[in-house]
Design an enzyme around this catalytic site. Structure first.
Site, mmCIF file in Angstrom:
data_model
loop_
_atom_site.group_PDB
_atom_site.id
_atom_site.type_symbol
_atom_site.label_atom_id
_atom_site.label_comp_id
_atom_site.label_asym_id
_atom_site.label_seq_id
_atom_site.Cartn_x
_atom_site.Cartn_y
_atom_site.Cartn_z
ATOM 1 N N ARG A 24 41.101 52.545 41.879
ATOM 2 C CA ARG A 24 40.905 53.585 43.054
ATOM 3 C C ARG A 24 41.875 54.298 43.320
ATOM 4 O O ARG A 24 42.965 53.653 43.125
ATOM 5 C CB ARG A 24 40.417 52.516 44.351
ATOM 6 C CG ARG A 24 39.102 51.705 44.311
ATOM 7 C CD ARG A 24 37.885 52.727 44.682
ATOM 8 N NE ARG A 24 36.639 52.148 44.620
ATOM 9 C CZ ARG A 24 35.854 51.938 43.456
ATOM 10 N NH1 ARG A 24 36.264 52.278 42.285
ATOM 11 N NH2 ARG A 24 34.781 51.272 43.581
ATOM 12 N N ASP B 238 41.445 57.956 36.315
ATOM 13 C CA ASP B 238 40.061 58.202 36.363
ATOM 14 C C ASP B 238 39.469 58.406 37.746
ATOM 15 O O ASP B 238 38.357 58.423 38.189
ATOM 16 C CB ASP B 238 39.126 57.137 35.691
ATOM 17 C CG ASP B 238 37.834 57.222 35.586
ATOM 18 O OD1 ASP B 238 37.487 58.143 35.065
ATOM 19 O OD2 ASP B 238 37.132 56.326 36.254
ATOM 20 N N GLU C 206 39.197 62.080 45.682
ATOM 21 C CA GLU C 206 38.170 62.610 44.988
ATOM 22 C C GLU C 206 36.707 62.659 45.548
ATOM 23 O O GLU C 206 35.871 63.260 44.890
ATOM 24 C CB GLU C 206 37.834 61.244 43.719
ATOM 25 C CG GLU C 206 37.516 59.932 44.538
ATOM 26 C CD GLU C 206 37.265 58.918 43.180
ATOM 27 O OE1 GLU C 206 38.378 58.746 42.529
ATOM 28 O OE2 GLU C 206 35.967 58.383 43.016
ATOM 29 N N HIS D 72 36.034 60.158 37.504
ATOM 30 C CA HIS D 72 35.464 58.783 37.696
ATOM 31 C C HIS D 72 34.274 58.507 36.653
ATOM 32 O O HIS D 72 33.022 57.959 37.021
ATOM 33 C CB HIS D 72 35.001 58.534 39.224
ATOM 34 C CG HIS D 72 34.905 57.253 39.765
ATOM 35 N ND1 HIS D 72 35.679 56.889 40.835
ATOM 36 C CD2 HIS D 72 34.521 56.130 39.166
ATOM 37 C CE1 HIS D 72 35.320 55.391 41.185
ATOM 38 N NE2 HIS D 72 34.883 54.976 40.161
HETATM 39 P P1 NAD Z 1 38.201 41.995 39.877
HETATM 40 O O1 NAD Z 1 37.590 41.440 41.307
HETATM 41 O O2 NAD Z 1 37.540 40.890 38.607
HETATM 42 O O3 NAD Z 1 39.493 41.876 39.621
HETATM 43 C C1 NAD Z 1 40.545 42.283 40.625
HETATM 44 C C2 NAD Z 1 41.605 41.450 40.656
HETATM 45 O O4 NAD Z 1 42.523 42.214 41.575
HETATM 46 C C3 NAD Z 1 41.547 40.033 40.687
HETATM 47 O O5 NAD Z 1 41.973 39.171 39.898
HETATM 48 C C4 NAD Z 1 42.387 39.986 42.099
HETATM 49 O O6 NAD Z 1 42.901 38.541 42.264
HETATM 50 C C5 NAD Z 1 43.501 40.871 42.064
HETATM 51 N N1 NAD Z 1 43.696 41.116 43.157
HETATM 52 C C6 NAD Z 1 43.117 41.447 44.320
HETATM 53 N N2 NAD Z 1 44.152 41.967 45.326
HETATM 54 C C7 NAD Z 1 45.380 41.888 44.866
HETATM 55 C C8 NAD Z 1 46.641 42.232 45.354
HETATM 56 N N3 NAD Z 1 46.600 42.607 46.552
HETATM 57 N N4 NAD Z 1 47.718 41.731 44.594
HETATM 58 C C9 NAD Z 1 47.592 41.520 43.294
HETATM 59 N N5 NAD Z 1 46.353 41.354 42.806
HETATM 60 C C10 NAD Z 1 45.228 41.364 43.593
HETATM 61 O O7 NAD Z 1 37.621 43.467 39.947
HETATM 62 P P2 NAD Z 1 37.410 44.296 38.358
HETATM 63 O O8 NAD Z 1 35.932 44.190 38.059
HETATM 64 O O9 NAD Z 1 38.432 43.926 37.516
HETATM 65 O O10 NAD Z 1 37.802 45.662 39.095
HETATM 66 C C11 NAD Z 1 38.879 46.154 39.261
HETATM 67 C C12 NAD Z 1 38.647 47.502 40.006
HETATM 68 O O11 NAD Z 1 38.132 48.687 39.295
HETATM 69 C C13 NAD Z 1 37.687 47.408 41.153
HETATM 70 O O12 NAD Z 1 38.164 46.946 42.325
HETATM 71 C C14 NAD Z 1 37.271 48.859 41.142
HETATM 72 O O13 NAD Z 1 37.911 49.169 42.463
HETATM 73 C C15 NAD Z 1 37.709 49.516 39.942
HETATM 74 N N6 NAD Z 1 36.468 50.008 39.097
HETATM 75 C C16 NAD Z 1 36.471 51.280 38.669
HETATM 76 C C17 NAD Z 1 35.359 51.709 37.885
HETATM 77 C C18 NAD Z 1 35.610 53.212 37.461
HETATM 78 O O14 NAD Z 1 34.413 53.459 36.948
HETATM 79 N N7 NAD Z 1 36.737 53.658 37.519
HETATM 80 C C19 NAD Z 1 34.231 50.778 37.791
HETATM 81 C C20 NAD Z 1 34.219 49.584 38.067
HETATM 82 C C21 NAD Z 1 35.372 49.135 39.038
#
Ligand code: NAD
Length: 376
Positions: free
Chosen positions: A262, A286, A291, A329
């Site tokens: 994000r 990305d 954005e 994105h």
């Molecule tokens: P996920 O929930 O599987 O993993 C997120 C990880 O972050 C978890 O392991 C969690 O423990 C950790 N976390 C949360 N808060 C934290 C903190 N304060 N400090 C340290 N670690 C922390 O999520 P994911 O599926 O791996 O997705 C990650 C991110 O990718 C999503 O939150 C989303 O914002 C982003 N995303 C982007 C796109 C894109 O097209 N660019 C698409 C999907 C997701």
């Protein structure tokens, strides 16, 4: 309290259908076979997937905002994407128009005021994962493009310049990647880089995972030791601005920084300073802090005055730097992910319409829970 008579009337119908006793009040409030859905931010790339999965929905390219919320009048659900704005006042506007469900076509829900949604009796459902490896692969593609100057090579090609100076990269083998956030996407990145590129993998996560293929360290140690830092965290008050002047100062000289999570995780101005100082050798974004004013739109046909109104100076600086790669994105944008988004969104809508109990990782807000507890 105001909605009590309506809920009670619907509850009696639900009981007649033999709905589960505990949640019958709520189930009735949302059960409807002819529920209508309004899709905001509909894009052509979703024609083959979302429109097939939700053929009876109303589609609009408009982005949800306070100005456009009225489009949802007469619909039970709105379906939104990452850059739609469902802050408190927008949620109020939707509630006043009878909306009872926000269907997110994404995993992150930082663009929705969930507390307000619960207060206003609006449930929020999401797609918790859609082919996470698609995003992992995009992050790796960005780091490789930057490391081997692929965009600069292409720019030169257009000018008939086939020289090599300025295009020297590094082998990834033996280098260290720091994966910040080792959830589904971060673990995918770690595995690709460890198994495919023989990189050393460090990880930082608030909740460490047993099946992470690297070594967990503190964030400071990760930043100090990593040649590549890749961000895979949700946007929360804790993670907002995590990459800032202070954390960039802790990075190794010449770090490649990738953010596919994000935009607001990274202070873009601080990153530009990091690029000037050389602390950041290359930056792949990305996602971007501003954005929702830029991405998915085309400003090229505007006249200069119109374009200047929306001109983003920070993005202009980023766009001028050859060691910066911005994609709008698109990390999720694969056929596989689009299929999953459409399938899960349609299933979320179906569950809601059928009055089924909402449970699982797709449920962000089950407005029935708070409504039930306030009635007991
Ligand atoms: P996920 O929930 O599987 O993993 C997120 C990880 O972050 C978890 O392991 C969690 O423990 C950790 N976390 C949360 N808060 C934290 C903190 N304060 N400090 C340290 N670690 C922390 O999520 P994911 O599926 O791996 O997705 C990650 C991110 O990718 C999503 O939150 C989303 O914002 C982003 N995303 C982007 C796109 C894109 O097209 N660019 C698409 C999907 C997701």
């Amino acid at each position: 309290v105001v909605r009590a008579p309506l809920i009670a009337a619907r509850a009696s119908r639900a009981r007649a259908r033999g709905a589960r006793r505990l949640s019958s009040v709520i189930v009735a409030a949302r059960a409807s076979s002819d529920a209508r859905c309004f899709v905001f931010s509909a894009h052509r790339y979703e024609d083959e997937t979302l429109r097939r999965a939700l053929p009876n929905a109303t589609y609009s390219s408009a982005r949800l905002s306070l100005d456009t919320a009225s489009l949802a009048q007469g619909h039970d659900a709105v379906c939104v994407f990452v850059d739609d704005d469902a802050r408190g006042e927008v949620v109020d506007a939707l509630a006043e128009r009878g909306v009872k469900l926000i269907l997110l076509r994404c995993a992150g829900f930082d663009n929705v005021d969930c507390e307000r949604a619960r207060e206003r009796g609006i449930s929020v459902l999401r797609v918790p994962a859609y082919d996470p490896l698609s995003i992992s692969e995009h992050a790796v593609a960005m780091m490789m493009s930057l490391n081997r100057h692929l965009c600069a090579s292409r720019d030169r090609l257009r000018m008939g310049n086939f020289t090599l100076d300025g295009l020297v990269g590094s082998s990834m083998r033996g280098k260290t990647v720091g994966v910040v956030g080792t959830g589904k996407i971060g673990r995918g990145v770690a595995e690709i880089l460890k198994n495919g590129f023989q990189m050393r993998v460090l990880g930082y996560d608030k909740f460490e995972k047993d099946d992470f293929c690297g070594d967990y360290v503190s964030l400071d140690e990760l930043l100090a030791r990593s040649d590549v830092v890749s961000l895979h965290l949700p946007l929360t008050p804790e993670t907002r601005g995590m990459i800032c002047v202070e954390t960039i100062a802790k990075m190794k000289e010449g770090t490649i920084l990738i953010n596919t999570s994000r935009g607001l995780l990274v202070d873009a101005r601080a990153a530009i300073d990091g690029l000037y100082s050389g602390r950041i050798a290359a930056l792949g974004l990305d996602v971007y802090e501003n954005e929702n004013r830029l991405f998915f739109k085309d400003f090229s046909s505007m006249n200069t005055n119109e374009r200047m109104l929306v001109w983003d100076e920070t993005m202009a600086i980023l766009g001028s730097m050859p060691q910066v790669l911005v994609t709008p994105h698109t990390a999720f944008l694969t056929h596989e992910a689009l299929d999953e988004i459409a399938k899960h969104t349609a299933e979320n809508f179906r569950q809601f319409c059928a009055g089924e109990r909402l449970e699982g990782a797709n449920v962000v807000v089950d407005a029935s829970v708070s409504a039930a507890s306030t009635t007991t």
